[in-house]
Design an enzyme around this catalytic site. Structure first.
Site, PDB file in Angstrom:
ATOM      1  N   CYS A  28       9.721 -15.071  36.325  1.00  0.00           N
ATOM      2  CA  CYS A  28      11.045 -14.237  36.595  1.00  0.00           C
ATOM      3  C   CYS A  28      10.587 -13.627  35.507  1.00  0.00           C
ATOM      4  CB  CYS A  28      12.377 -14.875  36.687  1.00  0.00           C
ATOM      5  SG  CYS A  28      13.808 -13.936  36.579  1.00  0.00           S
ATOM      6  N   CYS A  31      14.312 -13.473  33.056  1.00  0.00           N
ATOM      7  CA  CYS A  31      14.604 -15.274  32.779  1.00  0.00           C
ATOM      8  C   CYS A  31      13.277 -15.040  31.226  1.00  0.00           C
ATOM      9  CB  CYS A  31      13.508 -16.295  33.295  1.00  0.00           C
ATOM     10  SG  CYS A  31      14.739 -16.437  35.355  1.00  0.00           S
TER      11      CYS A  31
END
Length: 98
Positions: A28, A31
Site C-alpha cells: 500500500c 502505508c
C-alpha cells in the site's frame, strides 16, 4: 518505540499511557509513506508506543477493529480509544489525534 507486532504479542500493552495501533500493508503506497512518519514520531516521543500491524498477517484483528481502509491508526490514551484516522498523515497531524 515502534514495534512490528501481532495481536497475540500485543496483549494489553497498548492500555498504558499513549499508544497507536497502526494497521498497514507492504503493498500500500500511503502505508509506505506513513511508515517513516510513525518511526520519526516513535523516536522523538518516547512516551508514545507505536504498534505496527501488517493487515495481511493480522486479518482477523483488522476485522475485529473494523479497519475499512489502510493505513488506519487507532489512538489510545490511558487505556481508552480517543481517536482514529485513516489515510496518510504527517507526524504533526498524527500527534493532534491525542
Amino acid at each position: 518505540m515502534l514495534e512490528r507486532i501481532t495481536k497475540s504479542e500485543l496483549k494489553d500493552r497498548h492500555l498504558e499511557g499513549k499508544a497507536i495501533l497502526a494497521f498497514r500493508a507492504t503493498w500500500c503506497p500511503p502505508c509506505q509513506m506513513i511508515g517513516p512518519e510513525l518511526q520519526m514520531l516513535a523516536n522523538r516521543y518516547t512516551d508514545i508506543n507505536v504498534f505496527d500491524f501488517d493487515v495481511d498477517k493480522n486479518i482477523d484483528f483488522a476485522r475485529e477493529m473494523n479497519v475499512t481502509g489502510i493505513p488506519s491508526l487507532f489512538y489510545y490514551k490511558d487505556g481508552k480509544l480517543v481517536n482514529t484516522s485513516s489515510g496518510y498523515l504527517p507526524m504533526e497531524e498524527i500527534l493532534k489525534n491525542f
